[in-house]
Design a protein around this motif. Sequence first.
Motif, PDB file in Angstrom:
ATOM      1  N   THR A  90       3.326  -7.416  -5.699  1.00 64.94           N
ATOM      2  CA  THR A  90       3.936  -7.120  -4.403  1.00 64.94           C
ATOM      3  C   THR A  90       5.371  -7.646  -4.359  1.00 64.94           C
ATOM      4  O   THR A  90       6.290  -6.939  -3.927  1.00 64.94           O
ATOM      5  CB  THR A  90       3.107  -7.736  -3.258  1.00 64.94           C
ATOM      6  N   GLN A  91       5.544  -8.892  -4.808  1.00 68.19           N
ATOM      7  CA  GLN A  91       6.898  -9.465  -4.795  1.00 68.19           C
ATOM      8  C   GLN A  91       7.843  -8.673  -5.691  1.00 68.19           C
ATOM      9  O   GLN A  91       8.978  -8.387  -5.301  1.00 68.19           O
ATOM     10  CB  GLN A  91       6.860 -10.914  -5.279  1.00 68.19           C
ATOM     11  N   VAL A  94       7.594  -4.369  -4.856  1.00 65.74           N
ATOM     12  CA  VAL A  94       7.834  -3.895  -3.493  1.00 65.74           C
ATOM     13  C   VAL A  94       8.986  -4.663  -2.839  1.00 65.74           C
ATOM     14  O   VAL A  94       9.997  -4.075  -2.445  1.00 65.74           O
ATOM     15  CB  VAL A  94       6.553  -4.009  -2.635  1.00 65.74           C
TER      16      VAL A  94
END
Length: 188
Positions: A90-91, A94
């Motif tokens: 995610t880091q 995204v």
Amino acid sequence: MSRVRAVAQVSTPFVWFGMVAAISLLEAPLKFRAPGITTALGLGIGRLVFQALNIAEFVLLVVLTVALLGVAIGRWQRFVTGGLWVLLSTQTLVLRPLLDERARLIIDGGQPPESMLHLVYIALEGVKLIALPVLGIGLLLRVVTQAAVPMPAPRLAERAGHEHERPDVPVQAGARFGTHERPETSTR
């Protein structure tokens, strides 16, 4: 379990924790206090540093995952490891591209609209800073406990071919053939 595998399981979360703590808690805030560092220059440095950190984090996560493959670990340890995959993905895939876009806009002299992206990224760093040492301590305790469990001594009755003796009761350590005593067993 091989010694190298055990060392990789235990050391990887702590090395990773040290890298994240050094970059996120020290380098990132301090670089903007250095003389002559403008916001644009600090953001440019930050983009490079966090890109390198994320690559190193993925390498460490792969090492940790490979070291844990086929090893009997607790459900919570598998959950935390899987959670680290989701969090780091995610880091990196995204949030960082969106933050890079905002940083690029500021570097080029623009003013991006208000956003919570940076706070979300910081919150995820905080989750990592808690999860990594907890996972490392859990894995360390597992490795140490496994190393402390003594190997069962061979049972003299079976070695001597006396299968008619009670195989469910272990022979006392140091007993000599023919003179050993079996411990009393409770019938409760």
